[in-house]
Write a protein that holds these residues in place. Structure first.
Motif, PDB file in Angstrom:
ATOM      1  N   GLU A  30       0.832  -1.205   0.000  1.00  0.00           N
ATOM      2  CA  GLU A  30       0.000   0.000   0.000  1.00  0.00           C
ATOM      3  C   GLU A  30       0.869   1.258   0.000  1.00  0.00           C
ATOM      4  N   VAL A  31       1.942   1.240   0.775  1.00  0.00           N
ATOM      5  CA  VAL A  31       2.850   2.392   0.815  1.00  0.00           C
ATOM      6  C   VAL A  31       3.448   2.634  -0.569  1.00  0.00           C
ATOM      7  N   PHE A  32       3.918   1.573  -1.208  1.00  0.00           N
ATOM      8  CA  PHE A  32       4.516   1.741  -2.534  1.00  0.00           C
ATOM      9  C   PHE A  32       3.479   2.187  -3.555  1.00  0.00           C
ATOM     10  N   THR A  33       2.249   1.718  -3.409  1.00  0.00           N
ATOM     11  CA  THR A  33       1.184   2.174  -4.303  1.00  0.00           C
ATOM     12  C   THR A  33       0.931   3.660  -4.107  1.00  0.00           C
ATOM     13  N   LEU A  34       0.887   4.102  -2.856  1.00  0.00           N
ATOM     14  CA  LEU A  34       0.674   5.523  -2.574  1.00  0.00           C
ATOM     15  C   LEU A  34       1.787   6.380  -3.164  1.00  0.00           C
ATOM     16  N   LEU A  35       3.024   5.937  -3.002  1.00  0.00           N
ATOM     17  CA  LEU A  35       4.172   6.724  -3.444  1.00  0.00           C
ATOM     18  C   LEU A  35       4.486   6.566  -4.928  1.00  0.00           C
ATOM     19  N   SER A  36       3.861   5.600  -5.574  1.00  0.00           N
ATOM     20  CA  SER A  36       4.171   5.360  -6.985  1.00  0.00           C
ATOM     21  C   SER A  36       3.619   6.453  -7.896  1.00  0.00           C
ATOM     22  N   ASN A  37       2.671   7.223  -7.390  1.00  0.00           N
ATOM     23  CA  ASN A  37       2.063   8.262  -8.208  1.00  0.00           C
ATOM     24  C   ASN A  37       2.697   9.614  -7.915  1.00  0.00           C
ATOM     25  N   GLN A  38       3.214  10.262  -8.937  1.00  0.00           N
ATOM     26  CA  GLN A  38       3.901  11.545  -8.781  1.00  0.00           C
ATOM     27  C   GLN A  38       2.968  12.611  -8.213  1.00  0.00           C
ATOM     28  N   ARG A  39       1.725  12.617  -8.645  1.00  0.00           N
ATOM     29  CA  ARG A  39       0.784  13.641  -8.175  1.00  0.00           C
ATOM     30  C   ARG A  39       0.551  13.522  -6.671  1.00  0.00           C
ATOM     31  N   ARG A  40       0.490  12.289  -6.166  1.00  0.00           N
ATOM     32  CA  ARG A  40       0.324  12.109  -4.714  1.00  0.00           C
ATOM     33  C   ARG A  40       1.587  12.540  -3.972  1.00  0.00           C
ATOM     34  N   ARG A  41       2.762  12.232  -4.526  1.00  0.00           N
ATOM     35  CA  ARG A  41       4.004  12.682  -3.886  1.00  0.00           C
ATOM     36  C   ARG A  41       4.068  14.202  -3.851  1.00  0.00           C
ATOM     37  N   TYR A  42       3.678  14.846  -4.954  1.00  0.00           N
ATOM     38  CA  TYR A  42       3.678  16.308  -4.999  1.00  0.00           C
ATOM     39  C   TYR A  42       2.687  16.878  -3.987  1.00  0.00           C
ATOM     40  N   GLU A 118       8.450   8.282   4.889  1.00  0.00           N
ATOM     41  CA  GLU A 118       9.806   8.757   4.623  1.00  0.00           C
ATOM     42  C   GLU A 118      10.817   7.632   4.468  1.00  0.00           C
ATOM     43  N   ILE A 119      10.660   6.555   5.243  1.00  0.00           N
ATOM     44  CA  ILE A 119      11.656   5.485   5.170  1.00  0.00           C
ATOM     45  C   ILE A 119      11.643   4.765   3.831  1.00  0.00           C
ATOM     46  N   TYR A 120      10.561   4.953   3.060  1.00  0.00           N
ATOM     47  CA  TYR A 120      10.468   4.279   1.772  1.00  0.00           C
ATOM     48  C   TYR A 120      10.956   5.147   0.618  1.00  0.00           C
ATOM     49  N   LEU A 121      11.324   6.390   0.911  1.00  0.00           N
ATOM     50  CA  LEU A 121      11.751   7.293  -0.140  1.00  0.00           C
ATOM     51  C   LEU A 121      13.264   7.456  -0.135  1.00  0.00           C
ATOM     52  N   ASP A 122      13.888   7.073  -1.202  1.00  0.00           N
ATOM     53  CA  ASP A 122      15.312   7.342  -1.390  1.00  0.00           C
ATOM     54  C   ASP A 122      15.411   8.089  -2.708  1.00  0.00           C
ATOM     55  N   VAL A 123      15.295   9.402  -2.623  1.00  0.00           N
ATOM     56  CA  VAL A 123      15.265  10.224  -3.821  1.00  0.00           C
ATOM     57  C   VAL A 123      16.677  10.348  -4.363  1.00  0.00           C
ATOM     58  N   VAL A 124      16.852   9.983  -5.626  1.00  0.00           N
ATOM     59  CA  VAL A 124      18.166  10.040  -6.257  1.00  0.00           C
ATOM     60  C   VAL A 124      18.097  11.052  -7.400  1.00  0.00           C
ATOM     61  N   PRO A 125      18.819  12.172  -7.285  1.00  0.00           N
ATOM     62  CA  PRO A 125      18.832  13.141  -8.382  1.00  0.00           C
ATOM     63  C   PRO A 125      19.304  12.494  -9.682  1.00  0.00           C
ATOM     64  N   GLU A 126      18.863  13.052 -10.802  1.00  0.00           N
ATOM     65  CA  GLU A 126      19.154  12.458 -12.111  1.00  0.00           C
ATOM     66  C   GLU A 126      20.652  12.330 -12.386  1.00  0.00           C
ATOM     67  N   ASP A 127      21.447  13.251 -11.875  1.00  0.00           N
ATOM     68  CA  ASP A 127      22.869  13.266 -12.203  1.00  0.00           C
ATOM     69  C   ASP A 127      23.730  12.538 -11.172  1.00  0.00           C
ATOM     70  N   SER A 128      23.131  11.662 -10.364  1.00  0.00           N
ATOM     71  CA  SER A 128      23.924  10.945  -9.364  1.00  0.00           C
ATOM     72  C   SER A 128      23.543   9.467  -9.343  1.00  0.00           C
ATOM     73  N   ILE A 129      24.345   8.702  -8.601  1.00  0.00           N
ATOM     74  CA  ILE A 129      24.089   7.271  -8.482  1.00  0.00           C
ATOM     75  C   ILE A 129      23.428   6.995  -7.139  1.00  0.00           C
ATOM     76  N   PRO A 130      22.713   5.888  -7.001  1.00  0.00           N
ATOM     77  CA  PRO A 130      22.119   5.554  -5.698  1.00  0.00           C
ATOM     78  C   PRO A 130      23.212   5.356  -4.652  1.00  0.00           C
ATOM     79  N   TRP A 131      22.896   5.724  -3.426  1.00  0.00           N
ATOM     80  CA  TRP A 131      23.880   5.597  -2.353  1.00  0.00           C
ATOM     81  C   TRP A 131      24.324   4.153  -2.149  1.00  0.00           C
ATOM     82  N   SER A 132      23.420   3.208  -2.349  1.00  0.00           N
ATOM     83  CA  SER A 132      23.801   1.798  -2.162  1.00  0.00           C
ATOM     84  C   SER A 132      24.912   1.418  -3.132  1.00  0.00           C
ATOM     85  N   THR A 133      24.841   1.898  -4.378  1.00  0.00           N
ATOM     86  CA  THR A 133      25.881   1.629  -5.368  1.00  0.00           C
ATOM     87  C   THR A 133      27.178   2.342  -4.992  1.00  0.00           C
TER      88      THR A 133
END
Length: 195
Positions: A30-42, A118-133
């Motif tokens: 349910e959390v991922f469904t809620l966050l999957s939509n950009q309009r809801r995140r905005y 918040e714990i489900y959001l790991d926002v990665v800017p377009e010009d960077s790599i994920p922190w895990s990598t």
């Protein structure tokens, strides 16, 4: 909502249920469904940024402006209305049913449960790599350095072994500090525009 699975002998499998929901009981799907939509995140971003109940009209204007990469003053009435209708009929009722917002008579207010997202959001800017990598790469470099020291491939005349170890630890420490600062800056509601 967590589900209980039954094995062939009729006993319940609580481990599977626990794996699908977090400590607050919010189903991960349910959390991922809620966050999957950009309009809801905005919408969540705007509400968190305002930190008080907001009017649907104001929310719709800002969400439309962000989606279309325009200023609020540059929106047409059709653009405003399309987002307004979508928020009113679909996205805000969805967030309300999930107990993330209270949506009453064109007023939206975040509930305390929204902090669980918040714990489900790991926002990665377009010009960077994920922190895990990044950390995986840093660990690989550290492994090469430490292996080189153990096998005496790396000279220790200019930098002693303890110095190399200190450098590796310092790299991880600095990286962790930058990671924490960036994550705080990139949270929903922390910046003028959504991340």
């Amino acid at each position: 909502m967590a589900t209980t699975q039954h094995s062939s002998d009729g006993s319940t499998d609580g481990v599977a249920a626990d794996a699908q929901s977090d400590a607050t009981g919010i189903d991960r799907g349910e959390v991922f469904t809620l966050l999957s939509n950009q309009r809801r995140r905005y919408a969540i971003h705007y509400c968190k940024r305002e930190d008080e109940p907001v009017e649907l009209g104001d929310l719709a204007e800002h969400v439309a402006a962000w989606e279309l990469d325009k200023e609020v003053d540059g929106l047409t009435s059709a653009e405003r209305k399309r987002v307004y209708t979508s928020l009113q009929q679909t996205h805000l009722p969805t967030l309300d049913r999930a107990d993330m917002v209270e949506f009453n008579d064109r007023t939206i207010e975040l509930t305390e449960n929204v902090s669980d997202l918040e714990i489900y959001l790991d926002v990665v800017p377009e010009d960077s790599i994920p922190w895990s990598t990044y950390y995986l790469g840093l660990a690989a470099v550290a492994t090469v350095v430490m292996t080189g020291l153990w096998l005496e491939w790396i000279p220790t005349e200019t930098v002693p072994e303890l110095g190399w170890a200190t450098i590796v630890i310092a790299l991880f420490a600095v990286s962790a500090i930058v990671h924490v600062v960036q994550n705080r800056r990139m949270r929903l509601g922390e910046t003028e525009r959504p991340p």
